[in-house]
Design an enzyme around this catalytic site. Structure first.
Site, PDB file in Angstrom:
ATOM      1  N   GLU A  85       0.847  -1.176  -0.031  1.00  0.00           N
ATOM      2  CA  GLU A  85      -0.332   0.637   0.163  1.00  0.00           C
ATOM      3  C   GLU A  85       0.777   1.350   0.311  1.00  0.00           C
ATOM      4  OE1 GLU A  85      -2.912   2.341   3.034  1.00  0.00           O
ATOM      5  OE2 GLU A  85      -2.938  -0.082   2.987  1.00  0.00           O
ATOM      6  N   GLU A  90      -3.053  12.026   2.507  1.00  0.00           N
ATOM      7  CA  GLU A  90      -3.544  10.879   3.256  1.00  0.00           C
ATOM      8  C   GLU A  90      -3.408  12.256   4.563  1.00  0.00           C
ATOM      9  OE1 GLU A  90      -4.116   7.246   5.665  1.00  0.00           O
ATOM     10  OE2 GLU A  90      -1.922   7.498   5.083  1.00  0.00           O
TER      11      GLU A  90
END
Length: 246
Positions: A85, A90
């Site tokens: 990932e 974010e």
């Protein structure tokens, strides 16, 4: 605290659509009054295609932020964490800096020797495009350790996330995944390179990235068949766990 709706429901409810100027929009429902315990409708968009290396350019005009809000733009494999990932964009709550993170199976780490400390200059044996300028948060990428915090790198530009990003007119996040590792650049709107604007991107001209996970410590085999994901969460593992401290 959210429930993802289908593409048809999202478009029907105005949670996902394309403006007349070609800008794609996704959002969380804010019109329905919920009873205690009910979940709010949100959107998660996943690419139909999976990738094995490439250059991924996300041009984001505006991003959500605020108490309990957790938006992300990321790449993830089908057998997480085995496929890996890469979190490109974010943050949670009122954060002002973008956090870039890798989550993996056991054995992948962040090579801290590739970090270029603030105010320092390149050493004779260093290449500008192969050192990064962000701040190291952790070096262990293994999702089974440290409550899955991953090996994160924090941008130092307040225009990279939240109110600062929106006030600056958005920006561009470019991720290059190639034979030497994974690198992420961020450019605020006024700093977007002309080659990106011309849709002919040339990473060799962009200088040092904000983040870099080199294959010297995290081999390419830790990432495979990655899909692109955009989502907006309210609460969740990160925003929910830190809600009381905001």
């Amino acid at each position: 605290m959210i429930t993802y709706v289908s593409a048809a429901d999202a478009m029907g409810a105005g949670l996902a659509y394309v403006r007349d100027d070609g800008v794609a929009v996704m959002t969380v429902d804010t019109t329905i009054t919920l009873a205690s315990g009910d979940y709010r409708k949100s959107v998660r968009i996943t690419s139909k295609k999976a990738y094995n290396k490439g250059l991924f350019v996300f041009d984001i005009l505006k991003g959500p932020y605020g108490c309990s809000v957790w938006p992300a733009a990321w790449l993830v494999g089908p057998s997480w964490p085995a496929g890996g990932e890469i979190d490109v964009v974010e943050g949670v709550h009122e954060n002002v800096y973008n956090q870039m993170t890798v989550h993996s199976s056991a054995g992948c780490t962040l090579d801290a020797s590739k970090a270029l400390a603030a105010g320092s200059t390149l050493k004779e044996d260093q290449v500008e495009a192969e050192v990064f300028t962000g701040t190291i948060l952790a070096t262990t990428c293994d999702a089974s350790e440290n409550s899955n915090t991953g090996c994160g790198i924090l941008d130092s530009d307040t225009r990279s996330y939240g109110a600062g990003l929106n006030d600056a007119g958005g920006g561009v996040y470019a991720t290059l995944w190639d034979d030497i590792g994974v690198r992420i650049w961020f450019f605020a709107r006024e700093d977007v390179p002309a080659d990106i604007t011309a849709q002919d991107p040339d990473p060799t001209t962009w200088g040092s990235p904000k983040a870099y996970w080199a294959t010297t410590a995290c081999a390419s085999s830790f990432f495979s068949d990655l899909s692109i994901v955009f989502d907006i969460v309210l609460g969740g593992d990160w925003a929910g766990a830190t809600f009381s401290s905001t």
